[in-house]
Design an enzyme around this catalytic site. Sequence first.
Site, PDB file in Angstrom:
ATOM      1  N   PHE A   1       0.810  -1.227   0.000  1.00 44.34           N
ATOM      2  CA  PHE A   1       0.000   0.000   0.000  1.00 44.34           C
ATOM      3  C   PHE A   1       0.840   1.272   0.000  1.00 44.34           C
ATOM      4  O   PHE A   1       0.353   2.343  -0.343  1.00 44.34           O
ATOM      5  CB  PHE A   1      -0.959   0.020   1.208  1.00 44.34           C
ATOM      6  CG  PHE A   1      -0.298   0.450   2.496  1.00 44.34           C
ATOM      7  CD1 PHE A   1      -0.125   1.797   2.792  1.00 44.34           C
ATOM      8  CD2 PHE A   1       0.167  -0.483   3.418  1.00 44.34           C
ATOM      9  CE1 PHE A   1       0.503   2.198   3.962  1.00 44.34           C
ATOM     10  CE2 PHE A   1       0.797  -0.093   4.584  1.00 44.34           C
ATOM     11  CZ  PHE A   1       0.962   1.253   4.858  1.00 44.34           C
TER      12      PHE A   1
ATOM     13  N   LYS B   1      -1.276  -7.496  -9.165  1.00 45.40           N
ATOM     14  CA  LYS B   1      -2.248  -7.568  -8.052  1.00 45.40           C
ATOM     15  C   LYS B   1      -1.796  -6.512  -7.038  1.00 45.40           C
ATOM     16  O   LYS B   1      -0.953  -6.768  -6.179  1.00 45.40           O
ATOM     17  CB  LYS B   1      -2.224  -8.979  -7.443  1.00 45.40           C
ATOM     18  CG  LYS B   1      -3.484  -9.410  -6.691  1.00 45.40           C
ATOM     19  CD  LYS B   1      -3.850  -8.553  -5.514  1.00 45.40           C
ATOM     20  CE  LYS B   1      -2.945  -8.751  -4.312  1.00 45.40           C
ATOM     21  NZ  LYS B   1      -3.259  -7.766  -3.223  1.00 45.40           N
TER      22      LYS B   1
ATOM     23  N   CYS C   1       9.590   1.668   3.162  1.00 49.80           N
ATOM     24  CA  CYS C   1      10.550   0.591   3.449  1.00 49.80           C
ATOM     25  C   CYS C   1      11.954   1.183   3.542  1.00 49.80           C
ATOM     26  O   CYS C   1      12.872   0.521   3.997  1.00 49.80           O
ATOM     27  CB  CYS C   1      10.497  -0.464   2.374  1.00 49.80           C
ATOM     28  SG  CYS C   1      10.962   0.208   0.795  1.00 49.80           S
TER      29      CYS C   1
HETATM   30  P1  NAD Z   1       1.448  -6.545   3.190  1.00 52.21           P
HETATM   31  O1  NAD Z   1       2.470  -7.601   3.377  1.00 52.21           O
HETATM   32  O2  NAD Z   1       0.287  -6.508   4.094  1.00 52.21           O
HETATM   33  O3  NAD Z   1       0.829  -6.655   1.696  1.00 52.21           O
HETATM   34  C1  NAD Z   1       1.635  -6.576   0.542  1.00 52.21           C
HETATM   35  C2  NAD Z   1       0.940  -7.301  -0.598  1.00 52.21           C
HETATM   36  O4  NAD Z   1       0.940  -8.700  -0.333  1.00 52.21           O
HETATM   37  C3  NAD Z   1      -0.514  -6.905  -0.784  1.00 52.21           C
HETATM   38  O5  NAD Z   1      -0.795  -6.886  -2.170  1.00 52.21           O
HETATM   39  C4  NAD Z   1      -1.271  -8.010  -0.064  1.00 52.21           C
HETATM   40  O6  NAD Z   1      -2.558  -8.232  -0.596  1.00 52.21           O
HETATM   41  C5  NAD Z   1      -0.382  -9.209  -0.292  1.00 52.21           C
HETATM   42  N1  NAD Z   1      -0.377 -10.183   0.804  1.00 52.21           N
HETATM   43  C6  NAD Z   1      -0.532  -9.930   2.127  1.00 52.21           C
HETATM   44  N2  NAD Z   1      -0.398 -11.075   2.830  1.00 52.21           N
HETATM   45  C7  NAD Z   1      -0.137 -12.062   1.938  1.00 52.21           C
HETATM   46  C8  NAD Z   1       0.096 -13.465   2.047  1.00 52.21           C
HETATM   47  N3  NAD Z   1       0.094 -14.087   3.231  1.00 52.21           N
HETATM   48  N4  NAD Z   1       0.317 -14.172   0.922  1.00 52.21           N
HETATM   49  C9  NAD Z   1       0.320 -13.561  -0.260  1.00 52.21           C
HETATM   50  N5  NAD Z   1       0.100 -12.237  -0.443  1.00 52.21           N
HETATM   51  C10 NAD Z   1      -0.122 -11.495   0.649  1.00 52.21           C
HETATM   52  O7  NAD Z   1       2.240  -5.161   3.160  1.00 52.21           O
HETATM   53  P2  NAD Z   1       1.645  -3.694   3.200  1.00 52.21           P
HETATM   54  O8  NAD Z   1       1.119  -3.422   4.557  1.00 52.21           O
HETATM   55  O9  NAD Z   1       0.762  -3.456   2.027  1.00 52.21           O
HETATM   56  O10 NAD Z   1       2.988  -2.855   2.945  1.00 52.21           O
HETATM   57  C11 NAD Z   1       3.873  -2.481   3.954  1.00 52.21           C
HETATM   58  C12 NAD Z   1       5.041  -3.435   4.054  1.00 52.21           C
HETATM   59  O11 NAD Z   1       5.723  -3.525   2.814  1.00 52.21           O
HETATM   60  C13 NAD Z   1       6.091  -2.948   5.049  1.00 52.21           C
HETATM   61  O12 NAD Z   1       6.550  -4.045   5.803  1.00 52.21           O
HETATM   62  C14 NAD Z   1       7.197  -2.387   4.168  1.00 52.21           C
HETATM   63  O13 NAD Z   1       8.490  -2.371   4.733  1.00 52.21           O
HETATM   64  C15 NAD Z   1       7.120  -3.311   3.015  1.00 52.21           C
HETATM   65  N6  NAD Z   1       7.728  -2.723   1.842  1.00 52.21           N
HETATM   66  C16 NAD Z   1       8.958  -3.167   1.481  1.00 52.21           C
HETATM   67  C17 NAD Z   1       9.606  -2.603   0.404  1.00 52.21           C
HETATM   68  C18 NAD Z   1      10.963  -3.074   0.001  1.00 52.21           C
HETATM   69  O14 NAD Z   1      11.438  -2.620  -1.021  1.00 52.21           O
HETATM   70  N7  NAD Z   1      11.616  -3.960   0.729  1.00 52.21           N
HETATM   71  C19 NAD Z   1       8.988  -1.564  -0.321  1.00 52.21           C
HETATM   72  C20 NAD Z   1       7.712  -1.135   0.072  1.00 52.21           C
HETATM   73  C21 NAD Z   1       7.098  -1.734   1.166  1.00 52.21           C
END
Ligand code: NAD
Length: 491
Positions: free
Chosen positions: A160, A184, A292
């Site tokens: 998000f 997605k 992140c």
């Molecule tokens: P999230 O893990 O809740 O969701 C990310 C995506 O994965 C969404 O599209 C969600 O629908 C999907 N998802 C969630 N749980 C899943 C599962 N068990 N199996 C498969 N798909 C699943 O993350 P968020 O809250 O949307 O984003 C914030 C997180 O993302 C933070 O931890 C941040 O550090 C990380 N992030 C990392 C980077 C990087 O480059 N390392 C960049 C941006 C964000």
Amino acid sequence: MNTASAQVAKPAATVKLLIDGQFVESKTTEWQDVVNPATQEVLARVPFATDAEIEAAIASAKRAYKSWKNTPLAARARIMLKLQALVREHMPRIAKTLSAEQGKTLPDAEGDVFRGLEVVEHACSIGTLQLGEFAENVANGVDTYTIRQPIGVCVGITPFNFPAMVPLWMLPVAIACGNTFILKPSEKVPLTATRLVELLAETGLPAGVVSLVHGTAPQVEQLIDHPQVAAVSIVGSTGAASAVYARAAARGKRVQALGGAKNHMVVMPDADLDAVVESVMSSAFGSTGQRCMAGSVAVAVDPIGDEFVARLRARAGAMQIGPGDQAGVEMGPLINAAQRDRVLSYLQAGVEERAELVLDGRQRSVPHDGFFVGASIFDRVNPDMRIAREEIFGPVLSVIRAKSLADAVAVVNHSAMGNGASIFTRSGAAARQFTSDVEAGMVGVNIGVPVPMAFFSFSGWKGSFFGDLHVHGKDGVRFYTEVKVVTSRFV
Ligand code: NAD
């Protein structure tokens, strides 16, 4: 019109799926509201796609792949050039949508789109990026060369916090290399992704080359498990990234999984403190700490700690907080009530662990109906406290005091995560030692935790990344292509 009917709220618009070149209404019974986190206004309703819809997206991506992979390189690059121009032209409109569904300020939202646009620009030179190699006369009359071929249907799962940049980390490189791509996006922010694929549709991209589906873990799992899907990219929390990595790897898929982070900024006593405070402000509190690459721990090396904390506290305490589309606002809301409560629980945990809460964002009242928490600073944090170890993903900075550069590097390397780290110093020797010794994949020197330009890769380490090939840059091209080695004799 009588008063009663005037008060009937108009149902929120539904977010569409893009399947086989058509924007279609989902037949699902599962929907989620897309909410403006600054006002709690429902902006739209997002569907969780049915099994049949996911299947249809994969089937059309597979069909489109047959001709797209043979489309000339230059023709694919021209689609990227058109997309670049369209995104630029529509930047303010995309940023407005992004700010409304995600909460970040308008300048920050434009930055989000712009950093993604850089990857589109990178993909415009796919002709040189996808080159193979040639060795003449490896044996008598025999030559060997390599071809970088696309791999097929690729899937991107995005978070998000960067609704434009992160989908654009993947999609342009994937399709410019000749793959087809199913996006997605986060179910919390599907509107920005919709704007982007609407613009892609205007470039003349053939049906099925890019699809857009919505949902959560079940939809992702169906995509991963499908035999026609060749590669999976996910950016998200460490839990989701590691789950996707394990599932995709177990099925023999190519996978890159970017997880959470806990990034450190080391402040040396010789640093230019005015510049440091501005950089730390942006790294720690920009996008409300929901990055992140947020700098969430500052390590102040003696004797600079007291002055650093005093100046930062004054600056952070005066930040203007409110809806991201209001002029002058420096920090918007958190994404939703759950994330706000999570941040509040970390503030409580830090107090219970006896860190010094020198700026308490809970005391900050914001006259809006959104998920706001003010900037917060803990001083004299111990590296083993939860607030120092775990990703909070909110506007909370922990300050750890260190006696020397070596102590500071030990604090950074104690972390289980390794996305980015920065040092602020005027000493070339200190900068060099830090750059060499620190266990993080992206390093800043006199600059807040930096996201590399698109021609380099976003190269997180340790618990922040699972896989081998990173997104964009040369790794991105390697991820989305497979090398064929041809040995030939014509004499
Ligand atoms: P999230 O893990 O809740 O969701 C990310 C995506 O994965 C969404 O599209 C969600 O629908 C999907 N998802 C969630 N749980 C899943 C599962 N068990 N199996 C498969 N798909 C699943 O993350 P968020 O809250 O949307 O984003 C914030 C997180 O993302 C933070 O931890 C941040 O550090 C990380 N992030 C990392 C980077 C990087 O480059 N390392 C960049 C941006 C964000």
